[in-house]
Design a protein around this motif. Structure first.
Motif, PDB file in Angstrom:
ATOM      1  N   ILE A  90       0.830  -1.205   0.000  1.00 32.43           N
ATOM      2  CA  ILE A  90       0.000   0.000   0.000  1.00 32.43           C
ATOM      3  C   ILE A  90       0.866   1.257   0.000  1.00 32.43           C
ATOM      4  N   PHE A  91       1.856   1.313   0.901  1.00 32.46           N
ATOM      5  CA  PHE A  91       2.685   2.513   1.002  1.00 32.46           C
ATOM      6  C   PHE A  91       3.570   2.695  -0.219  1.00 32.46           C
ATOM      7  N   ALA A  92       3.947   1.599  -0.876  1.00 29.53           N
ATOM      8  CA  ALA A  92       4.716   1.720  -2.119  1.00 29.53           C
ATOM      9  C   ALA A  92       3.904   2.481  -3.156  1.00 29.53           C
ATOM     10  N   LYS A  93       2.614   2.190  -3.235  1.00 27.30           N
ATOM     11  CA  LYS A  93       1.739   2.886  -4.177  1.00 27.30           C
ATOM     12  C   LYS A  93       1.502   4.323  -3.743  1.00 27.30           C
ATOM     13  N   LEU A  94       1.342   4.547  -2.456  1.00 29.92           N
ATOM     14  CA  LEU A  94       1.067   5.884  -1.949  1.00 29.92           C
ATOM     15  C   LEU A  94       2.262   6.824  -2.088  1.00 29.92           C
ATOM     16  N   LEU A  95       3.466   6.286  -1.934  1.00 30.41           N
ATOM     17  CA  LEU A  95       4.658   7.134  -1.838  1.00 30.41           C
ATOM     18  C   LEU A  95       5.561   7.070  -3.059  1.00 30.41           C
ATOM     19  N   GLY A  96       5.320   6.113  -3.940  1.00 26.01           N
ATOM     20  CA  GLY A  96       6.218   5.910  -5.072  1.00 26.01           C
ATOM     21  C   GLY A  96       6.365   7.120  -5.974  1.00 26.01           C
ATOM     22  N   THR A  97       5.313   7.926  -6.087  1.00 26.87           N
ATOM     23  CA  THR A  97       5.397   9.111  -6.956  1.00 26.87           C
ATOM     24  C   THR A  97       6.249  10.215  -6.348  1.00 26.87           C
ATOM     25  N   GLU A 125      14.773   2.280  -8.295  1.00 29.14           N
ATOM     26  CA  GLU A 125      13.423   2.785  -8.052  1.00 29.14           C
ATOM     27  C   GLU A 125      12.345   1.776  -8.422  1.00 29.14           C
ATOM     28  N   TYR A 126      12.647   0.929  -9.400  1.00 31.60           N
ATOM     29  CA  TYR A 126      11.649  -0.033  -9.863  1.00 31.60           C
ATOM     30  C   TYR A 126      11.467  -1.204  -8.904  1.00 31.60           C
ATOM     31  N   VAL A 127      12.350  -1.323  -7.929  1.00 37.44           N
ATOM     32  CA  VAL A 127      12.126  -2.298  -6.852  1.00 37.44           C
ATOM     33  C   VAL A 127      11.326  -1.571  -5.786  1.00 37.44           C
ATOM     34  N   ASN A 128      10.025  -1.693  -5.875  1.00 44.05           N
ATOM     35  CA  ASN A 128       9.130  -0.932  -4.997  1.00 44.05           C
ATOM     36  C   ASN A 128       7.878  -1.765  -4.734  1.00 44.05           C
ATOM     37  N   GLY A 129       7.498  -1.874  -3.461  1.00 42.51           N
ATOM     38  CA  GLY A 129       6.349  -2.691  -3.092  1.00 42.51           C
ATOM     39  C   GLY A 129       6.638  -4.176  -3.095  1.00 42.51           C
ATOM     40  N   THR A 130       7.910  -4.510  -3.064  1.00 46.41           N
ATOM     41  CA  THR A 130       8.341  -5.905  -3.204  1.00 46.41           C
ATOM     42  C   THR A 130       8.585  -6.551  -1.842  1.00 46.41           C
ATOM     43  N   THR A 131       8.188  -7.803  -1.731  1.00 49.36           N
ATOM     44  CA  THR A 131       8.570  -8.614  -0.578  1.00 49.36           C
ATOM     45  C   THR A 131       9.662  -9.572  -1.024  1.00 49.36           C
ATOM     46  N   MET A 132      10.859  -9.381  -0.490  1.00 49.45           N
ATOM     47  CA  MET A 132      11.983 -10.237  -0.833  1.00 49.45           C
ATOM     48  C   MET A 132      11.928 -11.512   0.000  1.00 49.45           C
TER      49      MET A 132
END
Length: 236
Positions: A156-163, A220-227
């Protein structure tokens, strides 16, 4: 960049190894934990390290904690614990509330608070330490629920803050050789190791390597990922 990182649970285990990693690249490190009595003396004496004793179950005090910490550009939500002594049908309300506060609600609040400064500067890295328990379940039901929630909050926060130039990612370790293992029975530990191809638990510095990368050099493209961090014991 400010080159300032906050590491919760930075007094031992994975968090301590994360502190060391960031010091290697000349970051100023703020470590938050309930107890620093066993914190290495060389780190206590390091002018780049600030320690703050704080119980993250106290959600009401998080804004004041943030003021004491100051501005950061990297947030490592690492603090967490489990309570395997309780069963799903005998789990006191106070124990439920405490573990949810520490393992889920506090990380979400800290992301909310510290992302404000990150947004203004157009840069930030947030890394959450979840667990394989949030993916496959756990006998400590509320630990598993909290970690599953943290994985979802990461998305959720990846989507909210990614911009805003902020990446939010997560690591989901299988068992790591930390103090947390003292609460697990030898039978359970042996059974879990049978499912791990390399036949052992991870070392804290191995998990710290992944967290450090997510908090520094990950693109930057590694965002919202669970490793996934489990040596193939849970392959998706």
């Amino acid at each position: 960049m400010l080159n300032r990182v906050l590491v919760t649970g930075g007094n031992k285990g994975i968090g301590l190894e994360v502190v060391k990693k960031f010091l290697e690249v000349d970051f100023e490190v703020i470590a938050v934990a309930r107890d620093f009595s066993n914190f290495p003396q060389e780190l206590k004496d390091n002018e780049k390290v600030k320690t703050i004793e704080y119980d993250l179950s106290n959600l009401d005090g998080l804004k004041d904690l943030a003021k004491e910490v100051g501005e950061i550009d990297v947030l490592i939500n690492n603090a967490g614990y489990m309570q395997p002594k309780y069963t799903y049908d005998n789990y006191p309300l106070e124990a439920k509330e405490h573990i949810m506060n520490v393992d889920l609600y506090a990380p979400v609040e800290l992301m909310t608070i510290f992302s404000e400064g990150m947004k203004k500067r157009g840069y930030g890295k947030i890394v959450n330490t979840a667990s394989i328990a949030g993916q496959i379940g756990h006998p400590d039901i509320w630990y598993g629920i909290a970690k599953a929630g943290l994985i979802n909050a990461t998305k959720i926060f990846a989507k909210l803050l990614g911009t805003n130039g902020i990446t939010v990612n997560c690591i989901a370790p299988s068992p790591v050789e930390t103090d947390m293992q003292k609460d697990n029975s030898e039978e359970r530990k042996a059974e879990f190791k049978k499912a791990v191809p390399c036949g052992r638990f991870a070392e804290p510095d191995e998990a710290a390597e992944v967290i450090f990368w997510l908090g520094t050099d990950c693109p930057e493209y590694v965002n919202g990922t669970t490793m996934d961090f489990n040596n193939g014991s849970y392959v998706r």
